[in-house]
Design a protein around this motif. Structure first.
Motif, PDB file in Angstrom:
ATOM      1  N   TYR A   1      51.213 -54.830 133.032  1.00  0.00           N
ATOM      2  CA  TYR A   1      50.169 -53.912 132.611  1.00  0.00           C
ATOM      3  C   TYR A   1      50.835 -52.584 132.286  1.00  0.00           C
ATOM      4  N   LEU A   2      50.363 -51.935 131.252  1.00  0.00           N
ATOM      5  CA  LEU A   2      50.903 -50.649 130.801  1.00  0.00           C
ATOM      6  C   LEU A   2      49.735 -49.743 130.450  1.00  0.00           C
ATOM      7  N   PRO A   3      49.948 -48.408 130.488  1.00  0.00           N
ATOM      8  CA  PRO A   3      48.865 -47.521 130.058  1.00  0.00           C
ATOM      9  C   PRO A   3      48.421 -47.895 128.638  1.00  0.00           C
ATOM     10  N   GLN A   4      47.151 -47.748 128.380  1.00  0.00           N
ATOM     11  CA  GLN A   4      46.602 -48.125 127.081  1.00  0.00           C
ATOM     12  C   GLN A   4      47.382 -47.455 125.944  1.00  0.00           C
ATOM     13  N   GLY A   5      47.723 -48.229 124.934  1.00  0.00           N
ATOM     14  CA  GLY A   5      48.450 -47.683 123.796  1.00  0.00           C
ATOM     15  C   GLY A   5      49.951 -47.913 123.907  1.00  0.00           C
ATOM     16  N   MET A   6      50.435 -48.206 125.104  1.00  0.00           N
ATOM     17  CA  MET A   6      51.859 -48.488 125.266  1.00  0.00           C
ATOM     18  C   MET A   6      52.064 -49.998 125.191  1.00  0.00           C
ATOM     19  N   ARG A   7      53.107 -50.388 124.465  1.00  0.00           N
ATOM     20  CA  ARG A   7      53.373 -51.816 124.276  1.00  0.00           C
ATOM     21  C   ARG A   7      54.812 -51.998 123.807  1.00  0.00           C
TER      22      ARG A   7
ATOM     23  N   ARG B   1      57.731 -45.589 122.972  1.00  0.00           N
ATOM     24  CA  ARG B   1      57.695 -44.134 123.057  1.00  0.00           C
ATOM     25  C   ARG B   1      59.108 -43.592 122.832  1.00  0.00           C
ATOM     26  N   ILE B   2      59.176 -42.393 122.246  1.00  0.00           N
ATOM     27  CA  ILE B   2      60.465 -41.737 122.035  1.00  0.00           C
ATOM     28  C   ILE B   2      60.800 -40.951 123.294  1.00  0.00           C
ATOM     29  N   VAL B   3      62.040 -41.108 123.745  1.00  0.00           N
ATOM     30  CA  VAL B   3      62.532 -40.388 124.923  1.00  0.00           C
ATOM     31  C   VAL B   3      62.724 -38.924 124.509  1.00  0.00           C
ATOM     32  N   ILE B   4      62.045 -37.999 125.185  1.00  0.00           N
ATOM     33  CA  ILE B   4      62.167 -36.594 124.761  1.00  0.00           C
ATOM     34  C   ILE B   4      62.310 -35.640 125.951  1.00  0.00           C
ATOM     35  N   PRO B   5      63.077 -34.563 125.774  1.00  0.00           N
ATOM     36  CA  PRO B   5      63.107 -33.517 126.795  1.00  0.00           C
ATOM     37  C   PRO B   5      61.765 -32.782 126.794  1.00  0.00           C
ATOM     38  N   VAL B   6      61.295 -32.426 127.971  1.00  0.00           N
ATOM     39  CA  VAL B   6      60.045 -31.682 128.104  1.00  0.00           C
ATOM     40  C   VAL B   6      60.341 -30.436 128.946  1.00  0.00           C
ATOM     41  N   GLU B   7      59.920 -29.285 128.440  1.00  0.00           N
ATOM     42  CA  GLU B   7      60.146 -28.049 129.179  1.00  0.00           C
ATOM     43  C   GLU B   7      59.328 -28.063 130.467  1.00  0.00           C
ATOM     44  N   LYS B   8      59.883 -27.442 131.486  1.00  0.00           N
ATOM     45  CA  LYS B   8      59.206 -27.406 132.784  1.00  0.00           C
ATOM     46  C   LYS B   8      57.766 -26.876 132.648  1.00  0.00           C
ATOM     47  N   GLY B   9      57.622 -25.794 131.866  1.00  0.00           N
ATOM     48  CA  GLY B   9      56.322 -25.153 131.724  1.00  0.00           C
ATOM     49  C   GLY B   9      55.263 -25.993 131.019  1.00  0.00           C
TER      50      GLY B   9
ATOM     51  N   ASP C   1      53.065 -29.928 132.907  1.00  0.00           N
ATOM     52  CA  ASP C   1      51.739 -30.096 133.476  1.00  0.00           C
ATOM     53  C   ASP C   1      50.740 -30.669 132.467  1.00  0.00           C
ATOM     54  N   SER C   2      50.812 -30.185 131.239  1.00  0.00           N
ATOM     55  CA  SER C   2      49.853 -30.642 130.225  1.00  0.00           C
ATOM     56  C   SER C   2      50.405 -31.794 129.374  1.00  0.00           C
ATOM     57  N   PHE C   3      51.621 -32.219 129.670  1.00  0.00           N
ATOM     58  CA  PHE C   3      52.251 -33.294 128.891  1.00  0.00           C
ATOM     59  C   PHE C   3      51.595 -34.652 129.182  1.00  0.00           C
ATOM     60  N   LYS C   4      51.093 -35.281 128.134  1.00  0.00           N
ATOM     61  CA  LYS C   4      50.454 -36.599 128.270  1.00  0.00           C
ATOM     62  C   LYS C   4      51.194 -37.606 127.402  1.00  0.00           C
ATOM     63  N   PRO C   5      52.116 -38.353 127.988  1.00  0.00           N
ATOM     64  CA  PRO C   5      52.967 -39.256 127.190  1.00  0.00           C
ATOM     65  C   PRO C   5      52.201 -40.328 126.421  1.00  0.00           C
ATOM     66  N   VAL C   6      50.990 -40.626 126.849  1.00  0.00           N
ATOM     67  CA  VAL C   6      50.229 -41.646 126.135  1.00  0.00           C
ATOM     68  C   VAL C   6      49.804 -41.120 124.760  1.00  0.00           C
ATOM     69  N   HIS C   7      49.544 -39.807 124.701  1.00  0.00           N
ATOM     70  CA  HIS C   7      49.000 -39.226 123.462  1.00  0.00           C
ATOM     71  C   HIS C   7      49.913 -38.221 122.753  1.00  0.00           C
ATOM     72  N   ASP C   8      50.875 -37.653 123.477  1.00  0.00           N
ATOM     73  CA  ASP C   8      51.681 -36.571 122.907  1.00  0.00           C
ATOM     74  C   ASP C   8      52.421 -37.018 121.641  1.00  0.00           C
TER      75      ASP C   8
ATOM     76  N   ASN D   1      48.159 -44.045 113.605  1.00  0.00           N
ATOM     77  CA  ASN D   1      47.149 -43.300 114.351  1.00  0.00           C
ATOM     78  C   ASN D   1      46.571 -44.128 115.492  1.00  0.00           C
ATOM     79  N   SER D   2      47.060 -45.367 115.614  1.00  0.00           N
ATOM     80  CA  SER D   2      46.455 -46.283 116.579  1.00  0.00           C
ATOM     81  C   SER D   2      46.595 -45.778 118.018  1.00  0.00           C
ATOM     82  N   ALA D   3      47.708 -45.065 118.294  1.00  0.00           N
ATOM     83  CA  ALA D   3      47.967 -44.658 119.672  1.00  0.00           C
ATOM     84  C   ALA D   3      47.146 -43.459 120.101  1.00  0.00           C
ATOM     85  N   THR D   4      46.750 -42.654 119.136  1.00  0.00           N
ATOM     86  CA  THR D   4      46.061 -41.424 119.491  1.00  0.00           C
ATOM     87  C   THR D   4      44.533 -41.595 119.521  1.00  0.00           C
ATOM     88  N   SER D   5      44.069 -42.669 118.877  1.00  0.00           N
ATOM     89  CA  SER D   5      42.616 -42.845 118.804  1.00  0.00           C
ATOM     90  C   SER D   5      42.060 -43.376 120.114  1.00  0.00           C
TER      91      SER D   5
END
Ligand SMILES: [Zn+2]
Length: 263
Positions: free
Chosen positions: A9-15, A231-239, A242-249, A259-263
């Motif tokens: 099982y994976l978060p929706q949109g991840m495959r 998903r693309i592996v990316i650096p995320v700033e500390k700040g 908190d608001s980073f959402k890997p499912v939609h970012d 657009n399938s992943a964001t809908s």
């Protein structure tokens, strides 16, 4: 297909990404410039590695025999050639070697890193790691686990700030990595690394000790594609964590998802 659905099982949109999608990513989207920028911190020539289909069982047919093998990429002239290899192997995972090598391929240091994975999180729905392993779902994770592991990563980063000053957080596709670039950290002995890993575990962080202690020297390559979750592996700033959402970012969504992943 039903077997796959039942096991993971994976978060929706991840495959899983298909071979065609991996090809599209590594030919059109993979940024050598960003990889080069990331590796600026790395002294000496970096070694890379790729795994074609160990977990996904998706790999180019001609490489069937090596599908589960970790293939080291160290014989290359420039990063363009590294990209050529990735386009050839179309891996589910790409890594770089945290070891720093001097002349005659002698190890002279190692980048320190911490690896936080969602399967180690005790989830209100899916239970402990032991529960998940019992159901053969060690690689599965859910949105709650992803959110909790993110909180752990931020907390660990703040904990490490007392000791280190040059660090980066990377969203690894499943969990998070913290990379330490302080020169002292490169020079740590294996014993010192084990002690750091031990202390961090005692504080309650569920890190992969093998990564921090250095037994596992490979780490996922930033800006590569995580083929199990698309998903693309990316650096995320500390700040912004908190608001980073890997499912939609959008920054970590490969173009092939459209657009399938964001809908
Ligand atoms: Zn869960």
């Amino acid at each position: 297909m039903l077997v796959y659905m039942a096991r993971y099982y994976l978060p929706q949109g991840m495959r899983y990404a298909t071979l065609e999608e991996r090809k599209q990513f590594y030919t059109q989207e993979f940024s050598l410039q960003k990889v080069q920028e990331w590796l600026k911190q790395h002294k000496g020539k970096a070694k890379f590695a790729a795994v074609m289909g160990r977990h996904t069982k998706i790999y180019p047919e001609k490489y069937r025999e090596d599908a589960g093998t970790t293939i080291v990429i160290d014989d290359y002239k420039g990063l363009n050639e590294v990209q050529d290899y990735l386009v050839e192997f179309l891996p589910e995972a790409a890594y770089y070697d945290r070891n720093v090598y001097g002349s005659n391929d002698r190890k002279t240091g190692q980048e320190l890193a911490f690896d936080l994975d969602p399967e180690n999180i005790t989830c209100p729905i899916h239970g402990t790691l032991a529960d998940k392993m019992r159901r053969h779902q060690g690689l599965s994770f859910c949105k709650i686990e992803l959110e909790l592991v993110k909180e752990q990563a931020l907390s660990l980063y703040e904990h490490l700030e007392a000791q280190f000053s040059s660090m980066k957080i990377v969203y690894s596709g499943r969990g998070f990595h913290i990379h330490v670039f302080d020169p002292e950290a490169y020079a740590l002995s294996t014993k010192e690394r084990r002690q750091i890993a031990q202390k961090v575990k005692e504080k309650g962080y569920k890190i992969d000790e093998w990564v921090t202690a250095g037994d596992m020297r490979l780490i996922r390559l930033p800006y590569s594609l995580h083929g199990l979750v698309s998903r693309i592996v990316i650096p995320v700033e500390k700040g912004e964590l908190d608001s980073f959402k890997p499912v939609h970012d959008k920054r970590c969504l490969p173009k092939f998802l459209g657009n399938s992943a964001t809908s």
